[in-house]
Structures are given as structure tokens and as C-alpha cells.
Design an enzyme around this catalytic site. Structure first.
Site, PDB file in Angstrom:
ATOM      1  CE  LYS A  62      -3.970  -2.252   1.967  1.00  0.00           C
ATOM      2  NZ  LYS A  62      -3.302  -3.492   2.443  1.00  0.00           N
ATOM      3  CB  VAL A  63       3.564   2.156  -2.392  1.00  0.00           C
ATOM      4  CG1 VAL A  63       4.658   3.209  -2.488  1.00  0.00           C
ATOM      5  CG2 VAL A  63       4.149   0.747  -2.408  1.00  0.00           C
ATOM      6  CB  THR A  69       9.518   8.007  -0.797  1.00  0.00           C
ATOM      7  OG1 THR A  69      10.181   9.198  -0.371  1.00  0.00           O
ATOM      8  CG2 THR A  69       9.719   6.927   0.244  1.00  0.00           C
ATOM      9  N   PRO A 170     -10.615  -7.649  -1.881  1.00  0.00           N
ATOM     10  CG  PRO A 170      -9.332  -6.189  -0.561  1.00  0.00           C
ATOM     11  CD  PRO A 170     -10.035  -6.299  -1.901  1.00  0.00           C
ATOM     12  N   GLY A 171     -11.868  -8.992   1.277  1.00  0.00           N
ATOM     13  CA  GLY A 171     -12.980  -8.830   2.221  1.00  0.00           C
ATOM     14  C   GLY A 171     -13.931 -10.007   2.185  1.00  0.00           C
ATOM     15  CB  VAL A 172     -13.932 -13.113   0.192  1.00  0.00           C
ATOM     16  CG1 VAL A 172     -14.466 -14.532   0.263  1.00  0.00           C
ATOM     17  CG2 VAL A 172     -14.444 -12.410  -1.056  1.00  0.00           C
ATOM     18  CB  ALA A 179     -15.954 -15.780  -3.319  1.00  0.00           C
ATOM     19  CB  SER A 180     -20.321 -16.529  -6.083  1.00  0.00           C
ATOM     20  OG  SER A 180     -21.149 -16.549  -4.950  1.00  0.00           O
TER      21      SER A 180
HETATM   22  N1  U5P Z   1      -6.865  -5.755   2.293  1.00  0.00           N
HETATM   23  C1  U5P Z   1      -8.149  -5.693   2.785  1.00  0.00           C
HETATM   24  N2  U5P Z   1      -8.909  -4.614   2.460  1.00  0.00           N
HETATM   25  C2  U5P Z   1      -8.483  -3.612   1.673  1.00  0.00           C
HETATM   26  C3  U5P Z   1      -7.180  -3.672   1.155  1.00  0.00           C
HETATM   27  C4  U5P Z   1      -6.402  -4.761   1.487  1.00  0.00           C
HETATM   28  O1  U5P Z   1      -8.612  -6.586   3.515  1.00  0.00           O
HETATM   29  O2  U5P Z   1      -9.251  -2.699   1.402  1.00  0.00           O
HETATM   30  C5  U5P Z   1      -5.987  -6.903   2.574  1.00  0.00           C
HETATM   31  C6  U5P Z   1      -5.708  -7.172   4.046  1.00  0.00           C
HETATM   32  O3  U5P Z   1      -4.579  -6.451   4.472  1.00  0.00           O
HETATM   33  C7  U5P Z   1      -5.468  -8.670   4.031  1.00  0.00           C
HETATM   34  C8  U5P Z   1      -6.395  -9.185   2.945  1.00  0.00           C
HETATM   35  O4  U5P Z   1      -4.133  -8.936   3.610  1.00  0.00           O
HETATM   36  O5  U5P Z   1      -6.585  -8.104   2.054  1.00  0.00           O
HETATM   37  C9  U5P Z   1      -7.748  -9.678   3.451  1.00  0.00           C
HETATM   38  O6  U5P Z   1      -7.552 -10.706   4.379  1.00  0.00           O
HETATM   39  P1  U5P Z   1      -8.744 -11.492   5.108  1.00  0.00           P
HETATM   40  O7  U5P Z   1      -9.693 -10.489   5.662  1.00  0.00           O
HETATM   41  O8  U5P Z   1      -9.395 -12.375   4.063  1.00  0.00           O
HETATM   42  O9  U5P Z   1      -8.045 -12.287   6.171  1.00  0.00           O
END
Ligand code: U5P
EC number: 4.1.1.23
Length: 219
Positions: A62-63, A69, A170-172, A179-180
Site C-alpha cells: 500500500k505504497v 520515495t 479483498p474482504g471475502v 466470493a461469487s
Molecule cells: N486488504 C483488505 N482490504 C483492503 C485492502 C487490502 O482486507 O481494502 C488486505 C488485508 O490487508 C489482508 C487481505 O491482507 O486483504 C484480506 O484478508 P482477510 O480479511 O481475508 O483475512
């Protein structure tokens, strides 16, 4: 990154042996492995090259810094063997351009976070998420990171960017997303962490989520 299972493993464990074992066990069911601070800070940047034996590696750092930098960070990430890097979009176009410039020198990809999946992601980032998505498309990013916890937002973002960018989501599972549903809303890949790496059998968990994606939201 070849699209087969539509799933990316978020490998947020802190033990090298465990990380390598899980990656090997689930590699059949995931199209890429995402590594971030928990694993890299615990084991070192060398884990990226070790894991790349099993799948393409997305470095989730998440640069979010000034262009110079960001440039220096992305060089280290790609020198370490990552296939893609995740960067924040809120730092603005010049910071993003610096990441994309380095990625293109290495022939690698940049994913831009437009909005985050946790409840706090709706506080500050969501109101500017669509503007970030537009900027990422204009800048020539490869893809976006958008929340599986809010499929309606994935749908809205997909509408804005069309087919120009891929969406990884992400967030599943642990965070509540299905997921689906997210794939149906327009994501190309879901990112799954705890539901796989904390399962008694990560392989079985990954296989089940892959099957759920294949069956679709009504399956
Ligand atoms: N992640 C999120 N939400 C975001 C961006 C990134 O969950 O908006 C990343 C988390 O840092 C983690 C992964 O590495 O996605 C989700 O993991 P989990 O909740 O399935 O364990």
C-alpha cells in the site's frame, strides 16, 4: 496473471515454513499469492522469491509516499521478484505515476487501492473512491483494489472504468463478503486470507471457495 480460479491468497502468516507450506498446498486453487507487511516484516523480503515458485506474487505494501520515495520502494519490490505492487491512490497522480513508471521499466503491474474493505474504509476513502478509480485508469494502472464487503461499490467502480482495468477484491469470508457475489458484481479476482490460512485444511478451504465462485451467486 492468468485467470483460472479467480482467487488470490492473502498470505498474512508470520512463519516462513508455514507460509511456504500453505502456498504449496493451495497453489492449485489460487491464481496469485498476495504478501504484505505481516509476512515480509517477519521473514524478510526474500520470501517473495521463495513463494514465486508457487504462484505470481502481489506485494501489498500500500505504497503511499511522495513520488521519489514511491519510486525507491517500487524498485526494491520488483528487484525482490514481485509481479505486482499494491499502492494507495489517495496520494495523487504524481505519486502513482512514479510507481507506474518503475513497474513499466520492470514489465510489472500496479494495483491502486480506490476504497478499503473495512468499516473505516467508508469514512474518508469511499467519498473519493470513484475519483481515484478514474485517475488510476487515466494513469495506466493495471488494476484496482475494491471492497468485497460492498459489492455495490465494486459494481459502481466497474461501471466507471469499464473493461480498462482489472479489479481485485479483498474482504471475502472473515470480513463478511461472499466470493461469487463480488465476482458477479464485476471483480476479476477475490482476495482471501484468514478463511484459507486459518482453516484446519487450507487446501480444502481454498477448493471450496473456488467451487463457490465457479457455481456463481445462485449456485
Ligand atoms: N486488504 C483488505 N482490504 C483492503 C485492502 C487490502 O482486507 O481494502 C488486505 C488485508 O490487508 C489482508 C487481505 O491482507 O486483504 C484480506 O484478508 P482477510 O480479511 O481475508 O483475512
Amino acid at each position: 496473471m492468468e485467470k483460472k480460479s479467480c482467487m488470490i491468497l492473502a498470505l498474512d502468516v508470520s512463519d516462513r515454513e508455514e507460509a511456504l507450506k500453505i502456498a504449496e498446498d493451495v497453489s492449485e486453487f489460487v491464481d496469485a499469492v498476495k504478501v504484505g507487511y505481516p509476512l515480509v516484516l517477519a521473514t524478510g523480503l526474500g520470501i517473495i522469491r521463495e513463494l514465486s515458485e508457487f504462484a505470481p506474487i502481489i506485494a501489498d505494501f500500500k505504497v503511499a509516499d511522495i513520488p521519489n520515495t514511491n519510486h525507491l520502494i517500487c524498485e526494491q519490490v520488483f528487484e525482490a521478484g514481485a509481479d505486482a505492487v499494491i499502492v494507495q491512490g489517495f496520494t495523487g497522480r504524481d505519486s502513482l505515476d512514479a510507481c507506474i513508471e518503475v513497474a513499466s521499466e520492470y514489465g510489472k503491474d500496479v494495483f491502486v487501492v480506490s476504497e478499503m474493505s473495512h468499516p473505516g474504509g467508508a469514512e474518508f476513502l469511499q467519498p473519493v473512491g470513484e475519483a481515484i478509480a478514474r485517475m488510476a485508469a487515466q494513469a495506466g494502472a493495471f488494476g484496482l483494489v475494491a471492497p468485497a464487503t460492498r459489492p455495490e461499490r465494486v459494481k459502481a467502480i466497474r461501471k466507471i472504468i469499464g473493461d480498462k482495468l482489472t479489479i481485485i477484491s479483498p474482504g471475502v469470508g472473515a470480513q463478511g463478503g461472499k466470493a461469487s457475489d463480488v465476482i458477479a458484481a464485476g471483480a476479476d479476482w477475490v482476495i482471501v486470507g484468514r478463511s484459507i490460512y486459518r482453516a484446519d485444511s487450507p487446501r480444502k478451504a481454498a477448493r471450496e471457495i473456488a467451487a463457490e465462485i465457479e457455481a456463481g451467486p445462485n449456485g
